[in-house]
Design a protein around this motif. Structure first.
Motif, mmCIF file in Angstrom:
data_model
loop_
_atom_site.group_PDB
_atom_site.id
_atom_site.type_symbol
_atom_site.label_atom_id
_atom_site.label_comp_id
_atom_site.label_asym_id
_atom_site.label_seq_id
_atom_site.Cartn_x
_atom_site.Cartn_y
_atom_site.Cartn_z
ATOM 1 N N LEU A 59 0.869 -1.179 0.000
ATOM 2 C CA LEU A 59 0.000 0.000 0.000
ATOM 3 C C LEU A 59 0.904 1.226 0.000
ATOM 4 O O LEU A 59 1.680 1.431 0.938
ATOM 5 N N VAL B 79 -1.143 -0.941 -4.435
ATOM 6 C CA VAL B 79 -2.369 -0.143 -4.396
ATOM 7 C C VAL B 79 -2.010 1.226 -3.811
ATOM 8 O O VAL B 79 -1.293 1.307 -2.811
ATOM 9 N N ARG C 169 -4.492 1.584 -9.568
ATOM 10 C CA ARG C 169 -5.395 1.015 -8.581
ATOM 11 C C ARG C 169 -5.303 1.816 -7.280
ATOM 12 O O ARG C 169 -4.210 1.975 -6.724
ATOM 13 N N SER C 170 -6.424 2.355 -6.821
ATOM 14 C CA SER C 170 -6.321 3.217 -5.644
ATOM 15 C C SER C 170 -7.581 3.201 -4.791
ATOM 16 O O SER C 170 -8.654 2.769 -5.217
ATOM 17 N N LEU D 5 -11.096 -4.044 0.042
ATOM 18 C CA LEU D 5 -10.055 -4.325 -0.941
ATOM 19 C C LEU D 5 -9.061 -5.366 -0.392
ATOM 20 O O LEU D 5 -8.680 -6.310 -1.087
ATOM 21 N N HIS E 196 -8.513 -9.018 -1.904
ATOM 22 C CA HIS E 196 -7.173 -9.402 -2.351
ATOM 23 C C HIS E 196 -6.776 -10.758 -1.768
ATOM 24 O O HIS E 196 -6.306 -11.640 -2.480
#
Ligand SMILES: Nc1nc2c(ncn2[C@@H]2O[C@H](COP(=O)(O)OP(=O)(O)OP(=O)(O)O)[C@@H](O)[C@H]2O)c(=O)[nH]1
Ligand SMILES: [Mg+2]
Length: 455
Positions: free
Chosen positions: A306, A335, A354-355, A372, A376
């Motif tokens: 992240l 992400v 991707r955010s 998310l 994942h």
């Protein structure tokens, strides 16, 4: 290997040591009943009691009552180890359990080594090696889903799959041998194209199973998620917000986090290890530099990265960092977390990578981030059904696939059937190594070294 009772009798505390309501001491081997009867004082002698019963009495050493206990008895071969087993249930706490174990040791029972009960179960064919490995996985399971999958493996899911593969390969060998018997007559019994497709589909199956090792590792030990970014982006704030407590120090001084911190959170039954790291920037500060080096090693070991960006500076502020990380770690998904949305007034146009947009301070958007993370971990582990492939099994599966590929190549180049049979036989032998049908002491030592005493 025989199903005969092994010679010596072993015992160990099977529950965690220390203060507890109850504890269980397990005794297994030829003398399990006789040794227990030396100390167990109840209305019956365990040696002559009906199998699979729980018996109440006192544990008496040198005429003194140590504790009131229950003795559960399992006669060979109907027990966990396949040997005679007595399980003494007593009160927890080290004093009582130490006294019971010492009395047994004085009576000639030996202290069990780590995993020795399960090893005996394996030797007595109560479990195959993949099931024994599943027992270790269950003991070490950190998440509900990991434990459930290990339980399916324990119930023999993988064993049956290996048996199916083995049978397919034996069928192939049978056909090849039939052809050999009649080789003088130059007859081809085997329809080579169907042989080809059989081999091909077995190879695909083996490859897919071996490839699930990474997913299995995630199920077994959780998803490792690195929280990285430039200083002051709000990494520690986000880390705290996801955990729901103030674990990391937060301040408006850039370079606050020096060491990295790891904490585990659970999302939909999966364990996720979140790692807060030092902000990445050019710096002269030696301690901060060490922190930045640590961050790199944390990224290397993570399954998902992240990158936290400070929206109050600029939406694209961390774009260079994202590209850099993607280039250096091409196999790890990244992400971008657009943090501090609370200070932004305008609505944001779509972002090219991707955010997730959120605020660690107000909590806005954190539910999307949790979703998310859950998605994942689910997609990472979706290929794993009934088997938690470990490194040992994956390596064997890869060698099996390579033998089968060489058999397939032989088939394509018109190699004689006896040469192809050599490769297929090697593959069958390696399948046996997975389940432990053929084993060597080193393999057993590695497998059982993961266990604790009493298991
Ligand atoms: N308004 C607002 N401020 C935030 C948000 N997240 C973090 N901050 C503030 O940003 C500053 C830096 O936060 P930290 O969480 O310490 O940032 P960091 O990325 O861990 O910083 P380093 O450890 O120094 O690399 C603090 O003053 C936080 O209160 C947010 O979502 N909104
Ligand atoms: Mg920090």
């Amino acid at each position: 290997m025989s199903s005969a009772i092994l010679t010596d009798t072993i015992c160990a505390l099977a529950t965690p040591p220390g203060v507890a309501g109850l504890a269980v001491i397990r005794i297994s081997g030829q003398n399990a009943f006789l040794a227990s009867d030396e100390f167990f004082s109840g209305s019956v002698k365990l040696t002559s009691e009906v199998d699979h019963t729980i018996n109440y009495g006192w544990w008496v050493v040198d005429g003194a009552r140590v504790d009131s206990v229950t003795a559960t008895i399992f006669r060979a071969p109907r027990s966990y180890t396949g040997e005679h087993v007595v399980e003494i249930g007593c009160h927890g706490g080290s004093f009582v359990t130490d006294q019971i174990v010492s009395s047994l040791l004085n009576a000639g029972v030996r202290l069990a080594q780590p995993g020795e009960f399960t090893k005996r179960a394996f030797m007595n064919r109560k479990l195959d090696l993949t099931q024994a490995e599943a027992v270790a996985d269950i003991i070490h399971a950190e998440s509900r889903i990991g434990a459930q999958t290990a339980a399916r493996q324990l119930s023999g899911g993988f064993t049956r799959r290996i048996a199916g593969l083995r049978q397919h390969l034996l069928d192939v060998i049978g056909l090849l041998e039939l052809e050999l018997d009649f080789s003088e007559e130059d007859v081809e019994f085997v329809d080579r194209s169907s042989l080809r497709s059989t081999l091909q589909s077995i190879i695909e199956d083996v490859d897919a199973t071996a490839a699930s090792a990474h997913s299995a590792e995630v199920l077994r030990s959780g998803l490792h998620v690195a929280v990285v970014g430039y200083p002051n982006a709000g990494k520690s704030s986000l880390f705290n917000a996801l955990l729901g407590r103030e674990r990391a120090i937060v301040s408006d001084v850039p370079g606050t986090t020096r060491d990295y911190l790891t904490e585990t959170l659970f999302i939909e039954g999966y364990s996720i290890h979140l790692m807060d790291t030092a902000g990445l920037r050019e710096t002269e500060d030696q301690i901060e530099l060490q922190g930045i080096r640590l961050t790199t090693s944390v990224i290397e070991e993570s399954d998902l990265i992240l990158v936290v960006n400070d929206l109050s500076i600029n939406r694209d502020h961390s774009m260079g960092l994202v590209r850099d990380i993607e280039a250096r770690f091409p196999n790890t998904p990244v992400v971008t977390v657009q943090n501090k949305v609370d200070v932004i007034e305008a609505t944001l146009p779509p972002y090219p990578v991707r955010s997730v947009v959120c605020s660690a301070v107000t909590g806005q958007g954190l539910d999307k981030l949790r979703l998310l993370l859950g998605d994942h971990v689910k997609s990472t582990t979706s290929g794993v059904s009934d088997v938690l492939i470990n490194a040992r099994q994956a390596q064997l599966l890869r060698s099996i696939a390579s033998h089968l590929r060489s058999a397939l190549a032989g088939l394509d180049s018109g190699l004689s059937s006896d040469l192809m049979a050599v490769d297929i036989r090697s593959a069958i032998r390696l399948l046996g190594d997975i389940t432990g049908e053929s084993w060597n002491p080193d393999v057993l030592d590695t497998v059982f070294s993961r266990f604790c005493i009493g298991k």
